[in-house]
Motif scaffolding. Structure first.
Motif, PDB file in Angstrom:
ATOM      1  N   TYR B 104     -18.121  18.192 -27.152  1.00  0.00           N
ATOM      2  CA  TYR B 104     -18.009  17.280 -27.790  1.00  0.00           C
ATOM      3  C   TYR B 104     -19.123  17.910 -29.095  1.00  0.00           C
ATOM      4  N   ASP B 105     -19.102  17.566 -30.072  1.00  0.00           N
ATOM      5  CA  ASP B 105     -20.141  17.168 -31.604  1.00  0.00           C
ATOM      6  C   ASP B 105     -19.513  16.336 -32.322  1.00  0.00           C
ATOM      7  N   PRO B 106     -19.623  14.958 -32.469  1.00  0.00           N
ATOM      8  CA  PRO B 106     -19.232  13.746 -33.004  1.00  0.00           C
ATOM      9  C   PRO B 106     -19.772  13.302 -34.589  1.00  0.00           C
ATOM     10  N   SER B 107     -20.848  14.735 -35.011  1.00  0.00           N
ATOM     11  CA  SER B 107     -21.764  14.712 -36.085  1.00  0.00           C
ATOM     12  C   SER B 107     -20.690  14.303 -37.825  1.00  0.00           C
ATOM     13  N   GLY B 108     -18.845  14.392 -37.483  1.00  0.00           N
ATOM     14  CA  GLY B 108     -18.780  14.503 -38.788  1.00  0.00           C
ATOM     15  C   GLY B 108     -17.931  12.913 -38.508  1.00  0.00           C
ATOM     16  N   ILE B 109     -18.802  12.062 -37.613  1.00  0.00           N
ATOM     17  CA  ILE B 109     -18.202  10.753 -37.996  1.00  0.00           C
ATOM     18  C   ILE B 109     -19.152  10.112 -37.706  1.00  0.00           C
ATOM     19  N   VAL B 110     -20.335   9.812 -36.903  1.00  0.00           N
ATOM     20  CA  VAL B 110     -21.672   9.197 -36.814  1.00  0.00           C
ATOM     21  C   VAL B 110     -22.192   9.282 -37.594  1.00  0.00           C
ATOM     22  N   LYS B 111     -22.425  10.678 -39.114  1.00  0.00           N
ATOM     23  CA  LYS B 111     -22.906  10.556 -39.822  1.00  0.00           C
ATOM     24  C   LYS B 111     -22.610   8.746 -40.652  1.00  0.00           C
ATOM     25  N   GLY B 112     -21.345   8.360 -41.023  1.00  0.00           N
ATOM     26  CA  GLY B 112     -20.866   7.209 -41.900  1.00  0.00           C
ATOM     27  C   GLY B 112     -21.320   6.634 -41.392  1.00  0.00           C
ATOM     28  N   TRP B 113     -20.645   6.390 -39.999  1.00  0.00           N
ATOM     29  CA  TRP B 113     -21.122   4.587 -38.985  1.00  0.00           C
ATOM     30  C   TRP B 113     -21.898   4.314 -39.216  1.00  0.00           C
ATOM     31  N   ALA B 114     -24.027   5.664 -38.917  1.00  0.00           N
ATOM     32  CA  ALA B 114     -24.640   4.954 -38.540  1.00  0.00           C
ATOM     33  C   ALA B 114     -25.781   3.817 -40.082  1.00  0.00           C
ATOM     34  N   ILE B 115     -25.250   4.979 -41.367  1.00  0.00           N
ATOM     35  CA  ILE B 115     -25.251   4.592 -42.304  1.00  0.00           C
ATOM     36  C   ILE B 115     -24.571   3.221 -42.852  1.00  0.00           C
ATOM     37  N   ARG B 116     -24.099   3.050 -42.128  1.00  0.00           N
ATOM     38  CA  ARG B 116     -22.386   1.574 -42.970  1.00  0.00           C
ATOM     39  C   ARG B 116     -23.567   0.871 -41.591  1.00  0.00           C
ATOM     40  N   ASN B 117     -24.502   1.024 -40.592  1.00  0.00           N
ATOM     41  CA  ASN B 117     -24.707   0.331 -39.759  1.00  0.00           C
ATOM     42  C   ASN B 117     -26.200  -0.018 -40.645  1.00  0.00           C
ATOM     43  N   ALA B 118     -26.610   0.901 -41.243  1.00  0.00           N
ATOM     44  CA  ALA B 118     -27.640   1.394 -41.456  1.00  0.00           C
ATOM     45  C   ALA B 118     -27.858  -0.034 -42.613  1.00  0.00           C
ATOM     46  N   ALA B 119     -26.894  -0.389 -43.165  1.00  0.00           N
ATOM     47  CA  ALA B 119     -26.660  -0.958 -44.160  1.00  0.00           C
ATOM     48  C   ALA B 119     -26.718  -2.431 -44.158  1.00  0.00           C
ATOM     49  N   GLY B 120     -25.349  -2.793 -42.815  1.00  0.00           N
ATOM     50  CA  GLY B 120     -25.590  -3.743 -42.295  1.00  0.00           C
ATOM     51  C   GLY B 120     -26.911  -4.485 -42.165  1.00  0.00           C
ATOM     52  N   ILE B 121     -27.987  -3.378 -41.100  1.00  0.00           N
ATOM     53  CA  ILE B 121     -29.319  -4.212 -41.091  1.00  0.00           C
ATOM     54  C   ILE B 121     -29.665  -4.922 -42.213  1.00  0.00           C
ATOM     55  N   LEU B 122     -29.586  -4.133 -43.239  1.00  0.00           N
ATOM     56  CA  LEU B 122     -30.701  -4.849 -44.374  1.00  0.00           C
ATOM     57  C   LEU B 122     -29.860  -5.738 -45.074  1.00  0.00           C
ATOM     58  N   ALA B 123     -28.162  -6.054 -44.655  1.00  0.00           N
ATOM     59  CA  ALA B 123     -27.814  -7.436 -45.403  1.00  0.00           C
ATOM     60  C   ALA B 123     -27.966  -8.433 -44.175  1.00  0.00           C
TER      61      ALA B 123
END
Lengths: 202, 262
Positions: B104-123
């Motif tokens: 299992y290597d979810p890197s192809g989905i974790v990156k975008g998901w993490a950036i979306r969450n990070a932007a949510g922190i700032l919002a």
């Protein structure tokens, strides 16, 4: 007259014998070169799965090793010199040294053979490539290690997409706030490939 | 204020635009911005700890070794697995977090998901003008420090120091998938002048970076047909570059290349 006929017959027979020998790998005439190439192949320490290109080119014709007849019944083409150089290479030594000797006469940018690049960190995994050089040029790049699976592309019978538009890419001079592009994986691939090609460089 | 750090093996850049009336800003306000940027980096560190296939102690590696059952994993891990399954179904299997070693290597989905969450922190912290860029996948909001729409450059796959396209994605997410070769061969040595079928870069602009990232990953696996896939998806635009340096863009892509943003 008889002497002339006899001499001609002998010469023609000999030329014919040379011709026939050059076609049969097991012939005594080319045994020396063949045996040397076989020995070189079995002792090769090249760490890749593929057979060294040099040893794979077992030449059916190797007239350089044979006493060169003055009369040529059929022009005998010289074998690629790399295979004969491999036969002369010492059995011991590093893979690089073997390949270096083997491809002396190669005139391309790289020496023929298969080279493995370093295993390179791409964060989510390791990238390692194996480069194959044929006729002095890069002919294949294979992944030995790759972080994430890429399915092989299947033929998708897509309908014509008239809205799609094509253009040649060109450098833009504008300054931008943010950049989107090559990922760590791509950089790791380039590094591993460069490592492989550095070993292959003439 | 902008900061870049190397985390998760890639450069992560965060910029928060301080209000243009900076004179009124107190030292405490600037300190708060710095703290908020730190929080976002801290979040990426947590994502790394949880999902890195390089860290033996990560949850994903414990699952891979059979030490941890998925049902007992943390909510974030279970969410990623669920999202991965959904994406796999939506892309007819072209997206799959099981890599070729069966891990299992979810890197192809974790990156975008993490950036979306990070932007949510700032919002959530109240910012309206910022961007988060992790390894070339981007979520931006609002405008830059000059009051202009954020501009994003797509790098030349053959020369990372150059840009070949400039887009203004507005509040949309941008993700670029790419490697320099896909599959085992780069070209047929017997047909060097022939068409090179491989692609080297695919940029997707979507409603947010999570969607752009996972679909760019799936579409890239389809090769040249990937751009057809993006064309068929409403709300997504793409820019594909093949190994010969020819780009193909979807029908609506050029609305992002004009200076006026959407």
């Amino acid at each position: 007259m008889k002497k002339l006929l006899l001499s001609s017959a002998l010469v023609i027979s000999f030329a014919f014998y040379v011709f026939i020998s050059s076609l049969r790998p097991s012939s005594a005439l080319v045994a020396t070169a063949q045996d040397a190439v076989q020995a070189s192949a079995s002792s090769s320490p090249i760490p890749t799965a593929s057979t060294p290109v040099a040893a794979a080119h077992t030449p059916p014709k190797a007239p350089v090793a044979a006493p060169a007849p003055a009369i040529k019944k059929k022009p005998l083409k010289a074998a690629p010199s790399r295979s004969l150089s491999a036969s002369a290479a010492p059995a011991s030594g590093t893979a690089g040294a073997q390949l270096a000797t083997a491809a002396q006469a190669s005139s391309g940018r790289y020496k023929d053979g298969t080279y493995t690049g370093p295993a390179t960190d791409a964060y989510f995994g390791t990238v390692q490539v194996q480069a194959t050089i044929s006729d002095g040029d890069l002919s294949n790049v294979a992944f030995l290690q790759y972080p994430s699976d890429r399915r092989t592309s299947q033929q998708i019978n897509s309908q014509a997409m008239p809205a799609l538009k094509s253009e040649a890419i060109s450098a833009q001079s504008a300054k931008v706030d943010i950049v989107s592009g090559a990922t760590q994986t791509s950089q790791a691939f380039i590094q591993s490939l460069r490592g492989a090609l550095a070993q292959a460089a003439n | 204020m902008k900061q870049t750090r190397i985390l998760m093996g890639m450069p992560i850049a965060i910029e928060i635009v301080e209000e243009l009336s900076a004179a009124n800003r107190t030292a405490a306000d600037k300190e708060q911005i710095s703290v908020d940027i730190d929080s976002v980096f801290e979040y990426f560190r947590y994502v790394d700890q949880t999902f890195s296939t390089y860290k033996d102690s990560s949850e994903i590696m414990r699952i891979n070794r059979g030490e941890l059952a998925l049902a007992e994993a943390s909510p974030d891990v279970r969410e990623i697995f669920a999202l991965a399954e959904q994406t796999k179904a939506e892309t007819d299997g072209y997206f799959d977090i099981v890599n070729r070693a069966g891990i299992y290597d979810p890197s192809g989905i974790v990156k975008g998901w993490a950036i979306r969450n990070a932007a949510g922190i700032l919002a959530k912290a109240g910012y309206a003008d910022y961007f988060v860029d992790a390894g070339g996948d981007i979520q931006a909001r609002g405008r830059n420090s000059l009051g202009k729409p954020w501009s994003v450059g797509i790098t030349d796959p053959f020369n990372e120091r150059q840009i070949v396209k400039v887009v203004h994605p507005g509040d949309r997410g941008v993700a670029t998938s790419g490697t320099y070769i896909r599959g085992q061969h780069i070209y047929d040595p017997k047909n060097k002048a022939g068409e090179i079928a491989d692609i080297v870069s695919l940029t997707v602009i979507g409603p947010d970076v999570y969607d752009a990232d996972r679909l760019a990953t799936a579409a890239f696996a389809m090769g040249k047909s990937g751009i057809d896939f993006i064309e068929k998806l409403p709300g997504f635009e793409g820019y594909l570059i093949d190994a010969g340096g020819t780009a193909t863009m979807t029908g609506g892509f050029e609305k992002f290349t004009r200076h006026a943003p959407i």
